[in-house]
Design a protein around this motif. Structure first.
Motif, short mmCIF file in Angstrom:
data_model
loop_
_atom_site.label_atom_id
_atom_site.label_comp_id
_atom_site.label_asym_id
_atom_site.label_seq_id
_atom_site.Cartn_x
_atom_site.Cartn_y
_atom_site.Cartn_z
N GLY A 1 0.83 -1.24 0.11
CA GLY A 1 0.10 -0.05 0.03
C GLY A 1 0.97 1.15 0.01
N SER A 2 1.85 1.12 0.85
CA SER A 2 2.99 2.31 0.88
C SER A 2 3.44 2.66 -0.51
CB SER A 2 4.01 2.10 1.82
OG SER A 2 4.68 1.19 1.57
N GLY A 3 4.02 1.49 -1.34
CA GLY A 3 4.28 1.76 -2.67
C GLY A 3 3.38 2.42 -3.53
N VAL A 4 2.04 2.09 -3.41
CA VAL A 4 0.87 2.62 -4.33
C VAL A 4 0.74 4.11 -4.07
CG1 VAL A 4 -1.23 2.47 -4.83
CG2 VAL A 4 0.00 0.37 -4.70
N VAL A 5 0.92 4.41 -2.80
CA VAL A 5 0.58 5.78 -2.39
C VAL A 5 1.47 6.72 -2.74
CG1 VAL A 5 0.34 7.11 -0.43
CG2 VAL A 5 -0.88 4.88 -0.30
N ALA A 6 2.78 6.08 -2.48
CA ALA A 6 4.05 6.90 -2.96
C ALA A 6 3.99 7.27 -4.64
CB ALA A 6 5.32 6.06 -2.66
N LEU A 7 3.65 6.28 -5.46
CA LEU A 7 3.33 6.34 -6.86
C LEU A 7 2.33 7.35 -7.21
CD1 LEU A 7 3.70 3.72 -9.60
CD2 LEU A 7 1.74 5.33 -9.47
N LEU A 8 1.09 7.27 -6.51
CA LEU A 8 0.18 8.33 -6.77
C LEU A 8 0.51 9.74 -6.34
CD1 LEU A 8 -2.92 6.06 -5.91
CD2 LEU A 8 -1.99 6.63 -8.03
N VAL B 1 -13.61 -4.16 -14.64
CA VAL B 1 -12.46 -4.20 -13.59
C VAL B 1 -13.16 -4.05 -12.20
CG1 VAL B 1 -10.84 -3.50 -15.15
CG2 VAL B 1 -12.26 -1.73 -13.57
N SER B 2 -12.29 -4.34 -11.26
CA SER B 2 -12.95 -4.44 -9.89
C SER B 2 -12.89 -2.92 -9.21
CB SER B 2 -11.76 -5.03 -8.62
OG SER B 2 -10.72 -4.35 -8.64
N PRO B 3 -13.79 -2.63 -8.36
CA PRO B 3 -13.91 -1.25 -7.79
C PRO B 3 -12.57 -0.45 -7.41
CG PRO B 3 -15.74 -2.40 -6.85
CD PRO B 3 -14.72 -3.61 -7.68
N LEU B 4 -11.70 -1.20 -6.72
CA LEU B 4 -10.59 -0.49 -6.53
C LEU B 4 -9.69 -0.19 -7.84
CD1 LEU B 4 -8.26 -0.11 -4.17
CD2 LEU B 4 -7.22 -2.51 -4.46
N ILE B 5 -9.63 -1.21 -8.92
CA ILE B 5 -8.84 -0.95 -9.69
C ILE B 5 -9.45 0.36 -10.53
CG2 ILE B 5 -8.12 -1.58 -12.15
CD1 ILE B 5 -6.80 -2.95 -9.69
N ARG B 6 -10.97 0.54 -10.42
CA ARG B 6 -11.41 1.78 -11.14
C ARG B 6 -11.19 2.82 -10.37
NH1 ARG B 6 -12.70 1.72 -15.90
NH2 ARG B 6 -13.82 -0.08 -15.94
N SER B 7 -11.22 2.61 -8.99
CA SER B 7 -10.58 3.98 -8.21
C SER B 7 -9.48 4.35 -8.37
CB SER B 7 -11.06 3.57 -6.74
OG SER B 7 -12.42 3.15 -6.20
N GLU C 1 -7.59 4.03 -10.99
CA GLU C 1 -7.60 4.49 -12.37
C GLU C 1 -8.24 5.99 -12.38
OE1 GLU C 1 -9.75 4.12 -16.89
OE2 GLU C 1 -10.63 3.27 -15.00
N GLN C 2 -9.36 6.16 -11.67
CA GLN C 2 -9.81 7.36 -11.57
C GLN C 2 -8.93 8.47 -10.94
OE1 GLN C 2 -13.56 6.72 -9.48
NE2 GLN C 2 -14.39 5.96 -11.42
N ILE C 3 -8.14 8.04 -9.78
CA ILE C 3 -7.30 9.01 -9.23
C ILE C 3 -6.17 9.36 -10.10
CG2 ILE C 3 -5.49 9.09 -7.57
CD1 ILE C 3 -7.21 7.15 -5.74
N MET C 4 -5.67 8.39 -11.01
CA MET C 4 -4.51 8.99 -11.80
C MET C 4 -5.16 9.58 -12.97
SD MET C 4 -2.95 4.99 -12.03
CE MET C 4 -1.11 5.47 -12.87
N ARG C 5 -6.36 9.47 -13.49
CA ARG C 5 -6.84 10.49 -14.29
C ARG C 5 -7.18 11.99 -13.97
NH1 ARG C 5 -8.07 8.03 -19.11
NH2 ARG C 5 -8.45 5.69 -19.05
N ARG C 6 -7.34 11.95 -12.83
CA ARG C 6 -7.42 13.32 -12.27
C ARG C 6 -6.20 14.01 -12.38
NH1 ARG C 6 -8.55 12.97 -5.94
NH2 ARG C 6 -9.89 11.55 -6.56
N TYR C 7 -4.86 13.57 -12.66
CA TYR C 7 -3.85 14.22 -12.72
C TYR C 7 -3.08 14.15 -13.99
CZ TYR C 7 -4.59 14.70 -7.60
OH TYR C 7 -4.97 14.79 -6.61
N VAL C 8 -3.27 12.99 -14.81
CA VAL C 8 -2.87 12.46 -16.07
C VAL C 8 -3.89 12.31 -16.99
CG1 VAL C 8 -1.18 11.11 -17.11
CG2 VAL C 8 -0.97 11.58 -14.73
N ASN C 9 -3.75 12.91 -18.36
CA ASN C 9 -4.77 12.33 -19.34
C ASN C 9 -4.46 11.13 -19.92
OD1 ASN C 9 -5.90 14.92 -19.13
ND2 ASN C 9 -4.53 15.89 -20.54
#
Length: 574
Positions: free
Chosen positions: A244-251, A479-485, A487-495
């Motif tokens: 989880g820490s690695g995912v948060v760091a990347l985001l 996809v699962s709800p977590l994967i969708r979430s 993806e949406q966080i990444m799309r908030r900052y990246v096209n």
């Protein structure tokens, strides 16, 4: 032969027979009502590279017993045990599992694993690893303690203690009577047997920040983290630190650098490529497929010309090492981008931090004889790409990386803030060569609220890969709800965000998951199995006697008439 009148006399007794005999028998042998229904979690069950791992069975219809009762009888039994008792009798349980001395096990976990002391935690981590390192031929389930489970456990334990104390004084007849008449508890998990997950789809999430220039003519830095977690039970794999820490760091890095890349004045001439990979806990399966697609595909790839790849793993420093480690398969040569990044990490840590903080490089060669790789960067190193893993852990052998004890804790946040800031600064210095001061100490700084919220949300739900698989729905992949979430966080900052679906062929046995991962346990209050045997024997004897009476009813009828006539004759002369 029985006459019609005699037969009529027989049938006159049937209502009385049904009420006096059959009804009690039906009541005795009828199924008991379920006392409790509980959700329980099955331990891991998967195949990886043709290796069969975990519990291969899921169904149970077994009598509950305590550990001390195993010496009496273990056929068709399910051992119910609290974790504290299991840790005290570790050798016994290894023997029980390895020699299949019982037909099932239910482990009661404490409400919080923080209640374990140091030695208990070490013992549990060792036991947990043993369960996910071999094939097991009995169903094993775990569940957090509840009032119902604790009551059941205490009753079984008291019954065992009482039995041991009184058995010395009891006669054999009394022991037999108790074994027949004493109530027990039946543990029932029904449903279909275990089966492979069909049409298995693992999903990666890729995002790109393109520099100022022609995309494929600029250097690229890749940042990778796997999003799945692992423990002895898929349903309890929260992985706050790993990963989880690695995912948060990347985001958070995406959030920070997207602001720089969206401004023409600060947009550098370097591409940033981000990947959240799936099935990382299964020999970095998603990363392997992603690399193969980039390097072996027909289209031009940013990865093939990358300066280096940073793999982020376990950055929250749960073990309290107070440092950051760069794990490499081969030490980078002096002057290379990877070597420069390491020097930047050390320099920034020494100039920005007031407390001791170690930045170390740890070299470990890739051992291809091992069944699984140690770190994610080894997937890149095998394909001769410059890569390394940044982690607060000094060794890949840390048992916390694959444990249900890896849950959210506020103590994880400060080390995570520090490491994210340190890594982001070092990457920024690689991108902006002439920038000497700390870039993220001004108005553009890491967001503690964003990091805390993300880590908390990621750690609230199990992230076992079995629970995050995508599925084919017509022409679309769901996809699962977590994967969708994510993806949406990444799309908030990246096209430029892309979902990459990897279809796994079960025939290759490279990766096979099995269902179910959790089940509903029904607990019944029932007589022991030997009681059914005695009831069956009694019914058989009774029916044999009844059949004999009916078959010879004319003899009994004649005898009765003679007796009645004789009694009447004698009374006449008295």
């Amino acid at each position: 032969m029985i006459s019609i009148s005699e037969a009529q006399n027989v049938f006159d007794f049937l209502p009385l027979f049904a009420v006096m005999v059959l009804m009690p028998i039906v009541i005795l042998v009828s199924p008991a009502m379920a006392l409790n229904q509980l959700n329980v979690y099955r331990v891991q069950h998967f195949d990886l590279h043709n290796n069969r791992i975990g519990s291969r069975h899921s169904l149970m219809n077994l009598e509950a017993i305590s550990v001390s009762q195993i010496k009496e009888s273990f056929a068709k039994k399910c051992v119910i045990v609290r974790l504290s008792e299991l840790l005290d009798k570790m050798d016994t349980f290894h023997t029980i599992i390895d020699q299949t001395l019982v037909a099932g096990i239910l482990i009661i976990l404490p409400k919080t694993m923080r209640s374990l002391n140091g030695p208990q935690m070490d013992a549990f981590l060792t036991f947990e690893k043993s369960l996910v390192s071999k094939e097991i031929q009995i169903p094993i389930y775990v569940s957090h303690e509840s009032k119902q489970l604790l009551n059941l456990y205490e009753m079984q334990s008291k019954r065992s203690e009482t039995s041991e104390e009184e058995d010395i004084e009891k006669s054999n007849v009394r022991k037999l009577y108790d074994s027949v008449m004493t109530n027990g508890y039946q543990m029932v998990i029904s449903g279909p047997q275990t089966s492979p997950v069909k049409d298995l789809i693992v999903t990666n999430i890729q995002a790109k920040l393109i520099g100022a220039g022609v995309e494929d003519q600029m250097p690229t830095i890749a940042v990778v983290a796997h999003y799945d977690a692992f423990s002895m039970a898929p349903g309890l794999s929260f992985g706050a630190d790993s990963n989880g820490s690695g995912v948060v760091a990347l985001l958070e890095m995406i959030r920070l650098f997207s602001k720089l890349y969206s401004n023409a004045k600060t947009q550098p001439k370097v591409n940033l490529l981000f990947l959240l990979s799936g099935a990382g806990k299964f020999n970095y399966f998603g990363t392997k497929k992603w690399i193969d697609e980039h390097l072996d595909g027909n289209e031009a790839s940013l990865l093939s010309d990358s300066l280096f790849t940073i793999c982020l793993d376990s950055l929250a420093d749960r073990d309290g090492n107070s440092g950051l480690n760069m794990h490499v398969s081969k030490p980078p040569k002096e002057g290379t981008p990877a070597a420069q990044l390491f020097e930047d990490l050390k320099r920034i840590a020494s100039t920005s931090l007031t407390h001791p903080f170690n930045v170390s490089m740890i070299h470990k060669k890739i051992n291809l004889a091992e069944e699984t790789l140690a770190w994610e960067h080894e997937r890149f190193s095998i394909r001769r790409l410059s890569a390394f893993t940044l982690s607060a852990l000094s060794s890949h052998k840390s048992l916390r990386r694959k444990s249900l004890t890896d849950v959210f804790d506020d103590k994880l946040l400060d080390p995570l803030y520090l490491n994210i800031n340190l890594i982001s600064e070092a990457v920024a210095h690689q991108i902006y060569k002439d920038f000497e001061s700390n870039l993220f100490d001004s108005d553009l700084r890491i967001s503690h609220a964003f990091i805390k919220s993300l880590l908390y949300q990621l750690s609230r739900q199990s992230r076992a890969q079995q629970l995050l698989l995508s599925s084919q729905k017509g022409s679309q992949v769901e996809v699962s709800p977590l994967i969708r979430s994510l993806e949406q966080i990444m799309r908030r900052y990246v096209n430029d965000v892309q979902l990459i679906h990897i279809r796994v062929d079960n025939k290759d046995n490279e990766l096979v998951f099995y269902e179910p991962t959790q089940a509903e346990l029904n607990i019944y209050n029932v007589k022991p199995a030997i009681f059914d045997l005695f009831v069956s024997l009694a019914i058989t004897i009774y029916l044999a006697i009844f059949f004999a009476i009916v078959s010879n009813f004319h003899h009994l009828n004649s005898l009765t008439k003679r007796v009645v006539t004789s009694n009447g004759y004698n009374s006449k002369f008295q």
